[in-house]
Design a protein around this motif. Structure first.
Motif, PDB file in Angstrom:
ATOM      1  N   SER A  52     -17.633 -15.708  46.434  1.00  0.00           N
ATOM      2  CA  SER A  52     -16.250 -15.261  46.616  1.00  0.00           C
ATOM      3  C   SER A  52     -15.298 -15.954  45.639  1.00  0.00           C
ATOM      4  N   PHE A  53     -14.290 -15.214  45.263  1.00  0.00           N
ATOM      5  CA  PHE A  53     -13.327 -15.645  44.257  1.00  0.00           C
ATOM      6  C   PHE A  53     -12.268 -16.529  44.924  1.00  0.00           C
ATOM      7  N   ILE A  54     -12.173 -17.786  44.468  1.00  0.00           N
ATOM      8  CA  ILE A  54     -11.139 -18.679  44.994  1.00  0.00           C
ATOM      9  C   ILE A  54     -10.104 -18.875  43.895  1.00  0.00           C
TER      10      ILE A  54
ATOM     11  N   ASP B 117     -21.251 -10.121  30.384  1.00  0.00           N
ATOM     12  CA  ASP B 117     -22.536  -9.865  31.051  1.00  0.00           C
ATOM     13  C   ASP B 117     -22.472  -8.592  31.893  1.00  0.00           C
ATOM     14  N   SER B 118     -21.246  -8.214  32.327  1.00  0.00           N
ATOM     15  CA  SER B 118     -21.088  -7.010  33.168  1.00  0.00           C
ATOM     16  C   SER B 118     -20.999  -5.767  32.288  1.00  0.00           C
ATOM     17  N   ALA B 119     -22.070  -5.482  31.571  1.00  0.00           N
ATOM     18  CA  ALA B 119     -22.054  -4.404  30.585  1.00  0.00           C
ATOM     19  C   ALA B 119     -21.677  -3.053  31.197  1.00  0.00           C
TER      20      ALA B 119
ATOM     21  N   PHE C 163     -22.594 -21.600  37.114  1.00  0.00           N
ATOM     22  CA  PHE C 163     -21.709 -20.467  37.355  1.00  0.00           C
ATOM     23  C   PHE C 163     -21.305 -20.422  38.816  1.00  0.00           C
ATOM     24  N   LEU C 164     -20.002 -20.279  39.041  1.00  0.00           N
ATOM     25  CA  LEU C 164     -19.464 -20.203  40.395  1.00  0.00           C
ATOM     26  C   LEU C 164     -19.591 -18.775  40.902  1.00  0.00           C
ATOM     27  N   ALA C 165     -20.724 -18.440  41.465  1.00  0.00           N
ATOM     28  CA  ALA C 165     -20.896 -17.081  41.987  1.00  0.00           C
ATOM     29  C   ALA C 165     -20.275 -17.011  43.378  1.00  0.00           C
TER      30      ALA C 165
ATOM     31  N   ASP D 127      -4.575 -13.673  32.974  1.00  0.00           N
ATOM     32  CA  ASP D 127      -4.384 -13.095  34.316  1.00  0.00           C
ATOM     33  C   ASP D 127      -5.300 -13.725  35.378  1.00  0.00           C
ATOM     34  N   SER D 128      -4.887 -13.608  36.605  1.00  0.00           N
ATOM     35  CA  SER D 128      -5.721 -14.065  37.720  1.00  0.00           C
ATOM     36  C   SER D 128      -7.022 -13.253  37.752  1.00  0.00           C
ATOM     37  N   GLY D 129      -8.142 -13.953  37.923  1.00  0.00           N
ATOM     38  CA  GLY D 129      -9.433 -13.281  38.064  1.00  0.00           C
ATOM     39  C   GLY D 129     -10.193 -13.041  36.773  1.00  0.00           C
ATOM     40  N   VAL D 130      -9.644 -13.437  35.616  1.00  0.00           N
ATOM     41  CA  VAL D 130     -10.342 -13.175  34.345  1.00  0.00           C
ATOM     42  C   VAL D 130     -11.522 -14.133  34.129  1.00  0.00           C
ATOM     43  N   GLY D 131     -11.511 -15.246  34.893  1.00  0.00           N
ATOM     44  CA  GLY D 131     -12.651 -16.172  34.799  1.00  0.00           C
ATOM     45  C   GLY D 131     -12.333 -17.523  34.180  1.00  0.00           C
ATOM     46  N   LYS D 132     -11.097 -17.962  34.225  1.00  0.00           N
ATOM     47  CA  LYS D 132     -10.711 -19.246  33.608  1.00  0.00           C
ATOM     48  C   LYS D 132     -11.430 -20.421  34.281  1.00  0.00           C
ATOM     49  N   THR D 133     -11.387 -20.442  35.610  1.00  0.00           N
ATOM     50  CA  THR D 133     -12.027 -21.551  36.334  1.00  0.00           C
ATOM     51  C   THR D 133     -13.531 -21.525  36.104  1.00  0.00           C
ATOM     52  N   CYS D 134     -14.119 -20.341  36.130  1.00  0.00           N
ATOM     53  CA  CYS D 134     -15.568 -20.222  35.913  1.00  0.00           C
ATOM     54  C   CYS D 134     -15.961 -20.661  34.505  1.00  0.00           C
TER      55      CYS D 134
HETATM   56  N1  LIG Z   1     -19.812 -11.199  35.954  1.00  0.00           N
HETATM   57  C1  LIG Z   1     -18.989 -12.210  35.717  1.00  0.00           C
HETATM   58  N2  LIG Z   1     -18.125 -12.599  36.666  1.00  0.00           N
HETATM   59  C2  LIG Z   1     -17.307 -13.630  36.361  1.00  0.00           C
HETATM   60  C3  LIG Z   1     -17.319 -14.287  35.102  1.00  0.00           C
HETATM   61  N3  LIG Z   1     -16.372 -15.238  35.109  1.00  0.00           N
HETATM   62  C4  LIG Z   1     -15.807 -15.192  36.323  1.00  0.00           C
HETATM   63  N4  LIG Z   1     -16.365 -14.234  37.090  1.00  0.00           N
HETATM   64  C5  LIG Z   1     -15.996 -13.870  38.471  1.00  0.00           C
HETATM   65  O1  LIG Z   1     -14.632 -13.456  38.464  1.00  0.00           O
HETATM   66  C6  LIG Z   1     -13.945 -13.947  39.600  1.00  0.00           C
HETATM   67  C7  LIG Z   1     -12.740 -14.771  39.157  1.00  0.00           C
HETATM   68  O2  LIG Z   1     -13.142 -15.919  38.462  1.00  0.00           O
HETATM   69  P1  LIG Z   1     -12.194 -17.211  38.338  1.00  0.00           P
HETATM   70  O3  LIG Z   1     -12.809 -18.092  37.306  1.00  0.00           O
HETATM   71  O4  LIG Z   1     -11.963 -17.821  39.653  1.00  0.00           O
HETATM   72  O5  LIG Z   1     -10.841 -16.549  37.792  1.00  0.00           O
HETATM   73  P2  LIG Z   1      -9.514 -17.267  37.313  1.00  0.00           P
HETATM   74  O6  LIG Z   1      -9.146 -16.713  35.984  1.00  0.00           O
HETATM   75  O7  LIG Z   1      -9.681 -18.747  37.386  1.00  0.00           O
HETATM   76  O8  LIG Z   1      -8.446 -16.763  38.394  1.00  0.00           O
HETATM   77  P3  LIG Z   1      -7.089 -17.524  38.876  1.00  0.00           P
HETATM   78  O9  LIG Z   1      -7.481 -18.909  39.286  1.00  0.00           O
HETATM   79  O10 LIG Z   1      -6.553 -16.718  40.023  1.00  0.00           O
HETATM   80  O11 LIG Z   1      -6.138 -17.494  37.723  1.00  0.00           O
HETATM   81  C8  LIG Z   1     -14.961 -14.747  40.410  1.00  0.00           C
HETATM   82  O12 LIG Z   1     -15.451 -13.933  41.447  1.00  0.00           O
HETATM   83  C9  LIG Z   1     -16.069 -15.059  39.419  1.00  0.00           C
HETATM   84  O13 LIG Z   1     -17.321 -15.205  40.027  1.00  0.00           O
HETATM   85  C10 LIG Z   1     -18.250 -13.830  34.108  1.00  0.00           C
HETATM   86  O14 LIG Z   1     -18.353 -14.304  32.986  1.00  0.00           O
HETATM   87  N5  LIG Z   1     -19.054 -12.776  34.484  1.00  0.00           N
END
Ligand SMILES: Nc1nc2c(ncn2[C@@H]2O[C@H](COP(=O)(O)OP(=O)(O)OP(=O)(O)O)[C@@H](O)[C@H]2O)c(=O)[nH]1
Ligand SMILES: [Mg+2]
Length: 230
Positions: free
Chosen positions: A66-68, A154-156, A62-64, A45-52
């Protein structure tokens, strides 16, 4: 891995061809030599952290902030040394948003491995794993290496999906599982290394070499997110 795959050889930094062991090292676009190359796709899903997760693995950062959200699909290469063999992983980072689904469908067929992610702080992303598995079943190769990752451990305080629930689901589908954090780096290298090891063993198994067991390797190497398991 099919015979057809084993015999095809081409340079691939363009990202649209399959590449294999040629008997001598090849040079990647970054100037690094490698013996084997595989395609790994990040889905979920979008936002799960794939790019990070990919940025953490590739750059150790770590890409802290805003979420792009990823648009369409992107890729990065990284060369790992696995049991003395240089393995190039070409990692495809897909967009999780529904509107890009038809774009990503086209890439499944060429993937040798898939990392399927959910976010432990987002129940819907976990509930959608079954739908992702159905999609994988439909579009990916039958022998694709698959691993389930529960990210953001990490977000316990915000956790809503228990580790046991992830383990149970993974067991049900017979896929290896681990929890990760792109933020802290927990198990990130392990996820990619485990995939690289499995793919390397599949493609160049030596006589008398014991079979590599991905599940066992992951179980042995995985670190927990809590104080006492890490
Ligand atoms: N606390 C925490 N936040 C995370 C982690 N991984 C990603 N995030 C945050 O979650 C948000 C989404 O991360 P992305 O890596 O952009 O998500 P994505 O899965 O690539 O999303 P799409 O590109 O839309 O599919 C960002 O704001 C990140 O900073 C993690 O391991 N821990
Ligand atoms: Mg993304």
């Amino acid at each position: 891995m099919s015979q057809e795959f084993q015999l095809k050889a081409s340079d691939t930094d363009k990202g649209n061809e399959t590449e294999v062991f040629k008997g001598r090292p090849s040079l990647s676009s970054s100037g690094e030599f490698y013996d084997l190359a595989f395609k790994v796709m990040l889905v979920g899903d979008s936002g799960v952290g794939k790019t990070c997760l990919l940025v953490r693995f590739k750059d150790g950062a770590f890409l802290a902030g805003s979420f792009i959200s990823t648009v369409g699909i992107d890729f990065r290469n990284k060369v790992l040394t696995v049991d003395g063999v240089k393995v190039k992983l070409q990692i495809w980072d897909t967009a999780g948003q529904e509107r890009f689904r038809s774009v990503t469908h086209a890439y499944y067929r060429d993937a040798h491995a898939l990392l399927l992610l959910y976010d432990v702080t987002n129940k819907a992303s976990f509930d959608n794993i079954q739908a992702w598995l159905t999609e994988i079943h439909e579009y990916a190769q039958q022998d694709v290496v698959l691993m389930l990752l529960g990210n953001k451990v990490d977000s316990a305080q915000d956790r809503v999906v228990k580790r046991e629930d992830g383990e149970k689901l993974a067991k049900e589908y017979g896929v290896p599982f681990m929890e990760t954090s792109a933020k802290s780096g927990l198990n990130v290298d392990l996820a990619f290394t485990a995939i690289a090891k499995e793919l390397k063993h599949r493609s160049m198994k030596l006589p008398n070499e014991p079979k590599f067991k991905l599940h066992d390797y992951v179980k042995k190497e995985v670190r927990g997110s809590g104080c006492c398991r890490s």
